[in-house]
Design a protein around this motif. Structure first.
Motif, PDB file in Angstrom:
ATOM      1  N   ARG A  28       0.828  -1.209   0.000  1.00 40.37           N
ATOM      2  CA  ARG A  28       0.000   0.000   0.000  1.00 40.37           C
ATOM      3  C   ARG A  28       0.864   1.263   0.000  1.00 40.37           C
ATOM      4  O   ARG A  28       0.490   2.278  -0.598  1.00 40.37           O
ATOM      5  N   HIS A  29       2.032   1.188   0.626  1.00 47.33           N
ATOM      6  CA  HIS A  29       2.942   2.340   0.656  1.00 47.33           C
ATOM      7  C   HIS A  29       3.880   2.373  -0.555  1.00 47.33           C
ATOM      8  O   HIS A  29       4.801   3.197  -0.597  1.00 47.33           O
ATOM      9  N   GLY A  30       3.661   1.481  -1.518  1.00 49.02           N
ATOM     10  CA  GLY A  30       4.442   1.540  -2.754  1.00 49.02           C
ATOM     11  C   GLY A  30       5.801   0.883  -2.671  1.00 49.02           C
ATOM     12  O   GLY A  30       6.728   1.282  -3.380  1.00 49.02           O
ATOM     13  N   ILE A  31       5.921  -0.136  -1.826  1.00 52.37           N
ATOM     14  CA  ILE A  31       7.185  -0.873  -1.700  1.00 52.37           C
ATOM     15  C   ILE A  31       6.955  -2.302  -2.167  1.00 52.37           C
ATOM     16  O   ILE A  31       5.976  -2.947  -1.768  1.00 52.37           O
ATOM     17  N   ALA A  32       7.822  -2.818  -3.019  1.00 56.79           N
ATOM     18  CA  ALA A  32       7.723  -4.188  -3.530  1.00 56.79           C
ATOM     19  C   ALA A  32       9.045  -4.902  -3.315  1.00 56.79           C
ATOM     20  O   ALA A  32      10.114  -4.276  -3.328  1.00 56.79           O
ATOM     21  N   TYR A  33       8.966  -6.211  -3.123  1.00 57.77           N
ATOM     22  CA  TYR A  33      10.172  -7.011  -2.869  1.00 57.77           C
ATOM     23  C   TYR A  33      10.121  -8.292  -3.694  1.00 57.77           C
ATOM     24  O   TYR A  33       9.210  -9.114  -3.524  1.00 57.77           O
ATOM     25  N   ALA A  34      11.071  -8.472  -4.604  1.00 53.37           N
ATOM     26  CA  ALA A  34      11.201  -9.696  -5.394  1.00 53.37           C
ATOM     27  C   ALA A  34      12.231 -10.587  -4.722  1.00 53.37           C
ATOM     28  O   ALA A  34      13.420 -10.269  -4.679  1.00 53.37           O
ATOM     29  N   THR A  35      11.787 -11.717  -4.206  1.00 51.62           N
ATOM     30  CA  THR A  35      12.622 -12.590  -3.386  1.00 51.62           C
ATOM     31  C   THR A  35      13.759 -13.228  -4.176  1.00 51.62           C
ATOM     32  O   THR A  35      13.686 -13.369  -5.399  1.00 51.62           O
ATOM     33  N   GLU A  36      14.808 -13.653  -3.459  1.00 52.38           N
ATOM     34  CA  GLU A  36      15.930 -14.345  -4.088  1.00 52.38           C
ATOM     35  C   GLU A  36      15.559 -15.765  -4.496  1.00 52.38           C
ATOM     36  O   GLU A  36      16.191 -16.344  -5.379  1.00 52.38           O
ATOM     37  N   ASP A  37      14.549 -16.357  -3.870  1.00 51.61           N
ATOM     38  CA  ASP A  37      14.138 -17.729  -4.165  1.00 51.61           C
ATOM     39  C   ASP A  37      12.813 -17.687  -4.917  1.00 51.61           C
ATOM     40  O   ASP A  37      11.740 -17.845  -4.333  1.00 51.61           O
ATOM     41  N   GLY A  84       8.574 -16.765  -4.717  1.00 49.43           N
ATOM     42  CA  GLY A  84       8.210 -15.718  -5.668  1.00 49.43           C
ATOM     43  C   GLY A  84       7.089 -16.082  -6.604  1.00 49.43           C
ATOM     44  O   GLY A  84       6.400 -15.204  -7.124  1.00 49.43           O
ATOM     45  N   LEU A  85       6.887 -17.398  -6.845  1.00 48.88           N
ATOM     46  CA  LEU A  85       5.935 -17.834  -7.849  1.00 48.88           C
ATOM     47  C   LEU A  85       5.109 -19.013  -7.354  1.00 48.88           C
ATOM     48  O   LEU A  85       5.569 -19.771  -6.500  1.00 48.88           O
ATOM     49  N   ASN A  86       3.927 -19.159  -7.934  1.00 54.27           N
ATOM     50  CA  ASN A  86       3.154 -20.389  -7.798  1.00 54.27           C
ATOM     51  C   ASN A  86       3.425 -21.183  -9.078  1.00 54.27           C
ATOM     52  O   ASN A  86       2.840 -20.891 -10.131  1.00 54.27           O
ATOM     53  N   LEU A  87       4.311 -22.163  -8.996  1.00 56.56           N
ATOM     54  CA  LEU A  87       4.813 -22.833 -10.187  1.00 56.56           C
ATOM     55  C   LEU A  87       3.764 -23.687 -10.891  1.00 56.56           C
ATOM     56  O   LEU A  87       3.919 -24.002 -12.072  1.00 56.56           O
ATOM     57  N   ILE A  88       2.712 -24.082 -10.188  1.00 60.29           N
ATOM     58  CA  ILE A  88       1.697 -24.912 -10.835  1.00 60.29           C
ATOM     59  C   ILE A  88       0.578 -24.060 -11.441  1.00 60.29           C
ATOM     60  O   ILE A  88      -0.320 -24.583 -12.089  1.00 60.29           O
ATOM     61  N   GLU A  89       0.669 -22.739 -11.236  1.00 62.43           N
ATOM     62  CA  GLU A  89      -0.317 -21.834 -11.828  1.00 62.43           C
ATOM     63  C   GLU A  89       0.227 -21.251 -13.128  1.00 62.43           C
ATOM     64  O   GLU A  89       1.420 -21.326 -13.424  1.00 62.43           O
ATOM     65  N   ASP A  90      -0.654 -20.622 -13.906  1.00 61.57           N
ATOM     66  CA  ASP A  90      -0.224 -20.039 -15.170  1.00 61.57           C
ATOM     67  C   ASP A  90       0.364 -18.644 -14.962  1.00 61.57           C
ATOM     68  O   ASP A  90       0.346 -18.093 -13.853  1.00 61.57           O
ATOM     69  N   ILE A  91       0.896 -18.084 -16.042  1.00 61.27           N
ATOM     70  CA  ILE A  91       1.507 -16.759 -15.988  1.00 61.27           C
ATOM     71  C   ILE A  91       0.491 -15.721 -15.546  1.00 61.27           C
ATOM     72  O   ILE A  91       0.786 -14.845 -14.719  1.00 61.27           O
ATOM     73  N   LYS A  92      -0.731 -15.812 -16.067  1.00 54.14           N
ATOM     74  CA  LYS A  92      -1.778 -14.834 -15.774  1.00 54.14           C
ATOM     75  C   LYS A  92      -2.020 -14.707 -14.276  1.00 54.14           C
ATOM     76  O   LYS A  92      -2.030 -13.594 -13.729  1.00 54.14           O
ATOM     77  N   ARG A  93      -2.176 -15.823 -13.599  1.00 56.47           N
ATOM     78  CA  ARG A  93      -2.464 -15.789 -12.160  1.00 56.47           C
ATOM     79  C   ARG A  93      -1.263 -15.297 -11.353  1.00 56.47           C
ATOM     80  O   ARG A  93      -1.426 -14.635 -10.325  1.00 56.47           O
ATOM     81  N   ASN A  94      -0.059 -15.626 -11.802  1.00 59.55           N
ATOM     82  CA  ASN A  94       1.127 -15.164 -11.091  1.00 59.55           C
ATOM     83  C   ASN A  94       1.308 -13.655 -11.215  1.00 59.55           C
ATOM     84  O   ASN A  94       1.666 -12.978 -10.248  1.00 59.55           O
ATOM     85  N   VAL A  95       1.071 -13.121 -12.405  1.00 58.17           N
ATOM     86  CA  VAL A  95       1.240 -11.681 -12.606  1.00 58.17           C
ATOM     87  C   VAL A  95       0.273 -10.885 -11.738  1.00 58.17           C
ATOM     88  O   VAL A  95       0.618  -9.848 -11.162  1.00 58.17           O
ATOM     89  N   SER A  96      -0.941 -11.363 -11.586  1.00 62.44           N
ATOM     90  CA  SER A  96      -1.969 -10.606 -10.861  1.00 62.44           C
ATOM     91  C   SER A  96      -1.955 -10.836  -9.355  1.00 62.44           C
ATOM     92  O   SER A  96      -2.642 -10.119  -8.617  1.00 62.44           O
ATOM     93  N   LYS A 124       4.903  -9.282 -11.799  1.00 58.92           N
ATOM     94  CA  LYS A 124       3.975  -9.313 -10.671  1.00 58.92           C
ATOM     95  C   LYS A 124       4.134  -8.078  -9.799  1.00 58.92           C
ATOM     96  O   LYS A 124       3.134  -7.449  -9.395  1.00 58.92           O
ATOM     97  N   TRP A 125       5.392  -7.713  -9.524  1.00 55.39           N
ATOM     98  CA  TRP A 125       5.611  -6.590  -8.616  1.00 55.39           C
ATOM     99  C   TRP A 125       5.486  -5.252  -9.317  1.00 55.39           C
ATOM    100  O   TRP A 125       5.067  -4.260  -8.705  1.00 55.39           O
ATOM    101  N   ILE A 126       5.816  -5.185 -10.588  1.00 60.75           N
ATOM    102  CA  ILE A 126       5.620  -3.935 -11.329  1.00 60.75           C
ATOM    103  C   ILE A 126       4.131  -3.611 -11.412  1.00 60.75           C
ATOM    104  O   ILE A 126       3.725  -2.450 -11.373  1.00 60.75           O
TER     105      ILE A 126
END
Length: 512
Positions: free
Chosen positions: A340-349, A354-366, A421-423
């Motif tokens: 909410r304060h405009g801070i995002a963090y992309a994890t090292e792992d 960082g991802l739900n590997l069994i989901e599609d790109i669409k669901r991960n981005v949103s 996802k974070w952008i």
């Protein structure tokens, strides 16, 4: 070392809509270390899965000859029976079991249907000694670090009387000391007559250890290089991998730095596992609009812990200090607060967190910004598809559609999904933790270009990286962290590897 222990001829492997390998040839000499290099998605891991029986005979075209005999492996047990053992990038160890139990899992030392634990632990100890790991065999896997776990995997392979050992990105998650130990171990195995095939994006390590190299590009064999006779350089390998010379590893960038966006003051974090232990101590740093700031430090220095604690207290206990956003002090008590304060963090792992590997790109981005797509509590599926497809195009994510399963993408494309996802949360501050780990040089260049573009849009970016050349080539300013303390701040024009290393090791002797 004149006879080939392995020959793969005309290997072609097709997945629905994708030809992963096309007429690939590979030859490996007895008793050598052979490297396979290529960009993410070039087919390296697929080729090794064909060889090891993960993809069984009949699911691919071509021929495999091992020690001069045709092989038609039905599964991985077949290949292991012949002495071919693969160690995947994601280690196949059970964290709740002991080292000895993991080494002999599926190959138990039993008689009359009962496991002989004395024999199991004794033989495990001998194998651990052979790989240079001084741990009690009854130690639980979860109690040792990644570097030691990698050695346990090799000990496990040796228990199967390995003749050809395949290692997929064995040093990707290791620090320099553990990497050097692992490479020394591989040299020792070579001296014992064990042939090794190594997949790695770390070209300096490839040049240091390999006797020969096969380069793949777009699922095809490009060339085979002999390290002695072909005078191999990193530039030569890169040219084969990407089809062009990369004269500059980093895209040119002229920063346009504005006012301060984020300021962290006297930030202190305690370990959640060891109460009273300070992981980050009185750290202070600032980020400005349009600026790329680096955070350097040895493994265990507290870089990730600092980032995660700032990002909604996702790590740590007894956290104290102050955070200012656009000059105003803010309170961040949760990940939702941080977003909410405009801070995002992309994890090292990215695979685990960082991802739900069994989901599609669409669901991960949103995933991190679903409220932006919701109306009256329902997510607009068409809008979700449109947003994800725009990111697929702008980030150059190589996939047939946004309905592709994320776990099937290459590492570089997975990283682009994480960034997307974070952008999509539209942050002012973007913290990138090891953004190019396990990614080839071509994909790295694309990630660097994306980071520069985000900075040009006015975002403040903090990059955490174990690779000092990456920080020096990418960042406008670099902080150094040692034992949880900020020990130095260096502008780009004054930064050197030697100078940063001095800051990164400052005070360690006192701690020891």
């Amino acid at each position: 070392m004149t006879d080939d222990i392995l020959r793969m001829r005309g290997i072609t492997k097709t997945f629905p809509g994708v030809k992963a390998l096309q007429d690939v040839n590979l030859s490996v000499r007895q008793g050598e270390i052979h490297a396979i290099c290529g960009e993410n998605g070039a087919g390296k891991s697929t080729l090794m899965k064909v060889l090891s029986g993960v993809y069984p005979h009949g699911t691919y075209e071509g021929e495999i000859l091992f020690e001069g005999e045709p092989c038609r492996f039905a599964d991985i047990r077949d290949s292991e029976h012949r002495g071919i053992v693969i160690i995947h990038q994601e280690l196949a160890l059970c964290p709740q079991l002991s080292i000895a139990e993991n080494i002999f899992l599926g190959n138990e030392q039993a008689s009359n249907g009962l496991i002989d634990w004395n024999r199991t632990n004794h033989e495990a100890a001998e194998l651990l000694k052979r790989v240079g790991l001084h741990e009690n065999p009854v130690t639980t896997i979860s109690d040792i670090g990644v570097g030691k776990q990698q050695l346990v995997e090799i000990a496990k392979a040796l228990s199967k009387r390995v003749r050809l050992l395949i290692l997929d990105e064995p040093t990707a998650a290791l620090n320099d000391e553990d990497s050097a130990h692992l490479l020394d171990l591989l040299r020792g195995l070579r001296d014992e007559g064990i042939t090794c095939v190594i997949i790695s994006h770390k070209l300096n390590e490839v040049i240091d250890i390999a006797d020969s190299i096969t380069i793949l590009r777009d699922g095809r064999t490009i060339e085979r290089l002999d390290m002695v006779t072909d005078h191999v350089t990193e530039g030569r390998i890169i040219s084969g991998m990407v089809g062009r010379d990369l004269e500059n590893r980093f895209p040119p960038h002229e920063p346009n730095i504005g006012e301060e966006v984020l300021r962290i003051e006297d930030w202190t974090v305690h370990s959640p596992a060891h109460r009273g232990r300070v992981v980050v101590s009185n750290a202070s740093l600032t980020l400005r609009r349009g600026e790329i700031v680096g955070l350097a430090g040895l493994m265990g220095a507290g870089r990730t812990e600092l980032a995660m604690s700032v990002f909604g207290r996702a790590y740590g206990t007894d956290i104290s200090g102050r955070i200012y956003k656009d000059g105003r002090q803010i309170e961040i008590r949760s990940v939702q607060d941080a977003i909410r304060h405009g801070i995002a963090y992309a994890t090292e792992d990215r695979k685990r967190y960082g991802l739900n590997l069994i989901e599609d790109i669409k669901r991960n981005v949103s995933a991190a910004a679903l409220p932006k797509l919701a109306r009256r509590g329902w997510v607009n599926d068409n809008e979700e598809y449109r947003v994800a497809d725009e990111f697929r195009a702008s980030m150059n994510i190589k996939a047939p559609s946004v309905l592709s399963v994320t776990g099937k993408l290459s590492g570089g494309n997975q990283q682009k999904v994480v960034l997307s996802k974070w952008i999509f949360t539209d942050p002012d501050v973007l913290i990138l933790d090891e953004p190019t780990r396990g990614i080839d040089v071509g994909a790295k260049y694309e990630i660097y270009s994306i980071i520069n573009r985000l900075a040009d849009e006015g975002k403040a970016i903090l990059v955490i990286s174990s690779e000092l050349p990456e920080l020096l080539g990418l960042c406008d300013r670099i902080y150094a962290l040692s034992a949880g303390r900020i020990t130095g701040e260096v502008p780009r024009e004054e930064a050197t590897q030697e100078g940063l290393m001095q800051y990164m090791t400052k005070g360690l002797d006192e701690i020891r």
